[in-house]
Design a protein around this motif. Structure first.
Motif, PDB file in Angstrom:
ATOM      1  N   LEU A 142       2.532  -6.911 -16.179  1.00  0.00           N
ATOM      2  CA  LEU A 142       1.161  -6.439 -16.018  1.00  0.00           C
ATOM      3  C   LEU A 142       0.116  -7.525 -16.227  1.00  0.00           C
ATOM      4  CD1 LEU A 142       1.417  -2.996 -17.871  1.00  0.00           C
ATOM      5  CD2 LEU A 142       1.529  -3.432 -15.402  1.00  0.00           C
ATOM      6  N   THR A 143       0.509  -8.663 -16.786  1.00  0.00           N
ATOM      7  CA  THR A 143      -0.493  -9.675 -17.131  1.00  0.00           C
ATOM      8  C   THR A 143      -0.248 -11.052 -16.528  1.00  0.00           C
ATOM      9  OG1 THR A 143       0.700 -10.239 -19.182  1.00  0.00           O
ATOM     10  CG2 THR A 143      -1.001  -8.529 -19.322  1.00  0.00           C
ATOM     11  N   VAL A 144       1.018 -11.434 -16.322  1.00  0.00           N
ATOM     12  CA  VAL A 144       1.305 -12.815 -15.926  1.00  0.00           C
ATOM     13  C   VAL A 144       0.766 -13.092 -14.526  1.00  0.00           C
ATOM     14  CG1 VAL A 144       3.572 -12.384 -14.875  1.00  0.00           C
ATOM     15  CG2 VAL A 144       3.108 -14.589 -15.941  1.00  0.00           C
ATOM     16  N   LYS A 145       0.259 -14.299 -14.331  1.00  0.00           N
ATOM     17  CA  LYS A 145      -0.260 -14.713 -13.027  1.00  0.00           C
ATOM     18  C   LYS A 145       0.312 -16.094 -12.687  1.00  0.00           C
ATOM     19  CE  LYS A 145      -4.646 -12.232 -13.480  1.00  0.00           C
ATOM     20  NZ  LYS A 145      -6.114 -12.341 -13.476  1.00  0.00           N
ATOM     21  N   PRO A 146       0.889 -16.234 -11.496  1.00  0.00           N
ATOM     22  CA  PRO A 146       1.201 -15.182 -10.525  1.00  0.00           C
ATOM     23  C   PRO A 146       2.424 -14.376 -10.964  1.00  0.00           C
ATOM     24  CG  PRO A 146       2.037 -17.272  -9.750  1.00  0.00           C
ATOM     25  CD  PRO A 146       1.280 -17.572 -11.022  1.00  0.00           C
ATOM     26  N   LEU A 147       2.628 -13.225 -10.334  1.00  0.00           N
ATOM     27  CA  LEU A 147       3.757 -12.362 -10.696  1.00  0.00           C
ATOM     28  C   LEU A 147       5.098 -13.035 -10.431  1.00  0.00           C
ATOM     29  CD1 LEU A 147       4.657  -9.577 -11.700  1.00  0.00           C
ATOM     30  CD2 LEU A 147       4.499  -8.753  -9.339  1.00  0.00           C
ATOM     31  N   SER A 148       5.122 -13.981  -9.494  1.00  0.00           N
ATOM     32  CA  SER A 148       6.362 -14.682  -9.153  1.00  0.00           C
ATOM     33  C   SER A 148       6.908 -15.509 -10.316  1.00  0.00           C
ATOM     34  CB  SER A 148       6.133 -15.586  -7.938  1.00  0.00           C
ATOM     35  OG  SER A 148       5.064 -16.495  -8.177  1.00  0.00           O
ATOM     36  N   VAL A 149       6.088 -15.701 -11.360  1.00  0.00           N
ATOM     37  CA  VAL A 149       6.561 -16.399 -12.553  1.00  0.00           C
ATOM     38  C   VAL A 149       7.777 -15.675 -13.141  1.00  0.00           C
ATOM     39  CG1 VAL A 149       5.992 -16.995 -14.938  1.00  0.00           C
ATOM     40  CG2 VAL A 149       4.361 -17.458 -13.127  1.00  0.00           C
ATOM     41  N   LEU A 150       7.745 -14.337 -13.103  1.00  0.00           N
ATOM     42  CA  LEU A 150       8.872 -13.568 -13.625  1.00  0.00           C
ATOM     43  C   LEU A 150      10.130 -13.792 -12.802  1.00  0.00           C
ATOM     44  CD1 LEU A 150       7.706 -10.024 -14.815  1.00  0.00           C
ATOM     45  CD2 LEU A 150       9.009 -11.729 -16.077  1.00  0.00           C
ATOM     46  N   LEU A 151       9.957 -14.025 -11.505  1.00  0.00           N
ATOM     47  CA  LEU A 151      11.116 -14.326 -10.667  1.00  0.00           C
ATOM     48  C   LEU A 151      11.715 -15.676 -11.037  1.00  0.00           C
ATOM     49  CD1 LEU A 151      12.789 -13.197  -8.372  1.00  0.00           C
ATOM     50  CD2 LEU A 151      11.301 -14.390  -6.760  1.00  0.00           C
ATOM     51  N   PHE A 152      10.855 -16.613 -11.414  1.00  0.00           N
ATOM     52  CA  PHE A 152      11.349 -17.905 -11.893  1.00  0.00           C
ATOM     53  C   PHE A 152      12.165 -17.737 -13.164  1.00  0.00           C
ATOM     54  CE2 PHE A 152      10.471 -21.251 -15.066  1.00  0.00           C
ATOM     55  CZ  PHE A 152      11.233 -22.272 -14.508  1.00  0.00           C
ATOM     56  N   VAL A 153      11.703 -16.878 -14.069  1.00  0.00           N
ATOM     57  CA  VAL A 153      12.441 -16.623 -15.313  1.00  0.00           C
ATOM     58  C   VAL A 153      13.823 -16.053 -14.992  1.00  0.00           C
ATOM     59  CG1 VAL A 153      12.485 -15.290 -17.451  1.00  0.00           C
ATOM     60  CG2 VAL A 153      10.343 -16.305 -16.652  1.00  0.00           C
ATOM     61  N   LEU A 154      13.860 -15.067 -14.112  1.00  0.00           N
ATOM     62  CA  LEU A 154      15.136 -14.473 -13.722  1.00  0.00           C
ATOM     63  C   LEU A 154      16.050 -15.503 -13.088  1.00  0.00           C
ATOM     64  CD1 LEU A 154      13.988 -11.068 -12.183  1.00  0.00           C
ATOM     65  CD2 LEU A 154      15.255 -11.397 -14.306  1.00  0.00           C
ATOM     66  N   PHE A 155      15.498 -16.319 -12.208  1.00  0.00           N
ATOM     67  CA  PHE A 155      16.302 -17.345 -11.533  1.00  0.00           C
ATOM     68  C   PHE A 155      16.893 -18.319 -12.543  1.00  0.00           C
ATOM     69  CE2 PHE A 155      16.673 -21.611  -9.762  1.00  0.00           C
ATOM     70  CZ  PHE A 155      17.450 -21.386  -8.640  1.00  0.00           C
ATOM     71  N   ALA A 156      16.060 -18.827 -13.437  1.00  0.00           N
ATOM     72  CA  ALA A 156      16.516 -19.818 -14.401  1.00  0.00           C
ATOM     73  C   ALA A 156      17.613 -19.269 -15.307  1.00  0.00           C
ATOM     74  CB  ALA A 156      15.338 -20.322 -15.236  1.00  0.00           C
ATOM     75  N   VAL A 157      17.416 -18.063 -15.824  1.00  0.00           N
ATOM     76  CA  VAL A 157      18.381 -17.498 -16.775  1.00  0.00           C
ATOM     77  C   VAL A 157      19.695 -17.144 -16.088  1.00  0.00           C
ATOM     78  CG1 VAL A 157      18.814 -15.584 -18.348  1.00  0.00           C
ATOM     79  CG2 VAL A 157      16.566 -16.658 -18.300  1.00  0.00           C
ATOM     80  N   GLN A 158      19.620 -16.537 -14.910  1.00  0.00           N
ATOM     81  CA  GLN A 158      20.838 -16.136 -14.220  1.00  0.00           C
ATOM     82  C   GLN A 158      21.608 -17.342 -13.681  1.00  0.00           C
ATOM     83  OE1 GLN A 158      22.073 -13.034 -14.218  1.00  0.00           O
ATOM     84  NE2 GLN A 158      20.336 -12.440 -15.466  1.00  0.00           N
ATOM     85  N   VAL A 159      20.895 -18.315 -13.157  1.00  0.00           N
ATOM     86  CA  VAL A 159      21.556 -19.528 -12.663  1.00  0.00           C
ATOM     87  C   VAL A 159      22.196 -20.286 -13.814  1.00  0.00           C
ATOM     88  CG1 VAL A 159      21.109 -21.817 -11.677  1.00  0.00           C
ATOM     89  CG2 VAL A 159      20.196 -19.785 -10.569  1.00  0.00           C
ATOM     90  N   CYS A 160      21.594 -20.212 -14.986  1.00  0.00           N
ATOM     91  CA  CYS A 160      22.150 -20.893 -16.147  1.00  0.00           C
ATOM     92  C   CYS A 160      23.545 -20.363 -16.476  1.00  0.00           C
ATOM     93  CB  CYS A 160      21.224 -20.743 -17.358  1.00  0.00           C
ATOM     94  SG  CYS A 160      21.660 -21.801 -18.750  1.00  0.00           S
TER      95      CYS A 160
END
Length: 237
Positions: A99-117
């Protein structure tokens, strides 16, 4: 941007799935890849719906994870209660970020980094495990995890996630390095926390409905600590 990236990933996974199916072998791998396709499809739908869709996804993830815990754990201990708290904290942090982070795609980066790890740790563990350290990372909790896999896996994830982070976020290179290392390390902690719960209650998977992955909690365990930490870092950074 995030929706298009998810569509590209879905297309790649679909092609891999069709290729494996044409081979007529590797049924277990096929089921795992198929599950990845549906997970990406749900993620794509959530991002298409915007902030409230992504926030709802976080609440659903937390709810399903808590249901899986309730189903598996017969005798509760304070450690299980602490783990439930981690799941709840993840849900709150995810919703706040959505609801707050800008841009929303930042959350996709978090998912990518953690899952790829997770994948990088597996590959590095297979390639370099026990080459430098005789002992394992946490033999009592996760016998297959090696120190080499954890260290080199996080480093490889950092290299792979930097260009993705430049596309999906507004962070500088130094911030992305800090975030990647922090997310990778916290992902390992979350994975070990869930392993301790499963070992304590003698279960292999938290669920069986997600073929090749176990339950949803088995797939999202690395996010339990990394997402709340990321929320804290967003305030600091």
């Amino acid at each position: 941007m995030s929706e298009y990236l998810l569509l590209i990933l879905m297309t790649v996974v679909l092609l891999i799935m069709l290729f494996i199916k044409c081979l007529g072998k590797c049924r277990g791998v096929y089921q795992t890849v198929r599950s990845w396709f549906w997970l990406l499809a749900v993620l794509w739908l959530a991002f298409m719906l915007g902030r409230y869709g992504v926030a709802t996804l976080g609440m659903l993830m937390s709810g399903i994870a808590l249901w899986e815990l309730w189903r598996v754990i017969k005798v509760w201990t304070w450690r299980d209660g602490l783990f439930v708290g981690c799941v709840g904290l993840f849900g709150l942090a995810w919703v706040w970020l959505a609801l707050t982070v800008k841009p929303l795609s930042v959350l996709l980066f978090v998912l990518f980094a953690v899952q790829v790890c997770d994948v990088c740790q597996y590959l590095m563990g297979r390639a370099f495990g026990h080459r430098l350290f005789a002992s394992k990372l946490a033999p009592n909790l996760s016998p297959n995890k090696t120190i080499e896999g954890a260290v080199f896996g996080v480093l490889l994830m950092m290299v792979l996630s930097l260009p993705v982070g430049r596309v999906l976020t507004d962070f500088g290179m130094g911030q992305l390095v800090l975030l990647a290392v922090s997310l990778g390390a916290c992902g390992i902690v979350g994975d070990l926390l869930e392993s301790s719960v499963k070992r304590r209650h003698q279960v292999k998977d938290m669920g069986a409905w997600l073929a090749g992955h176990g339950g949803l909690l088995d797939r999202m365990d690395s996010l339990l600590v990394s997402v709340p930490l990321f929320a804290v870092l967003m305030v600091v950074l």
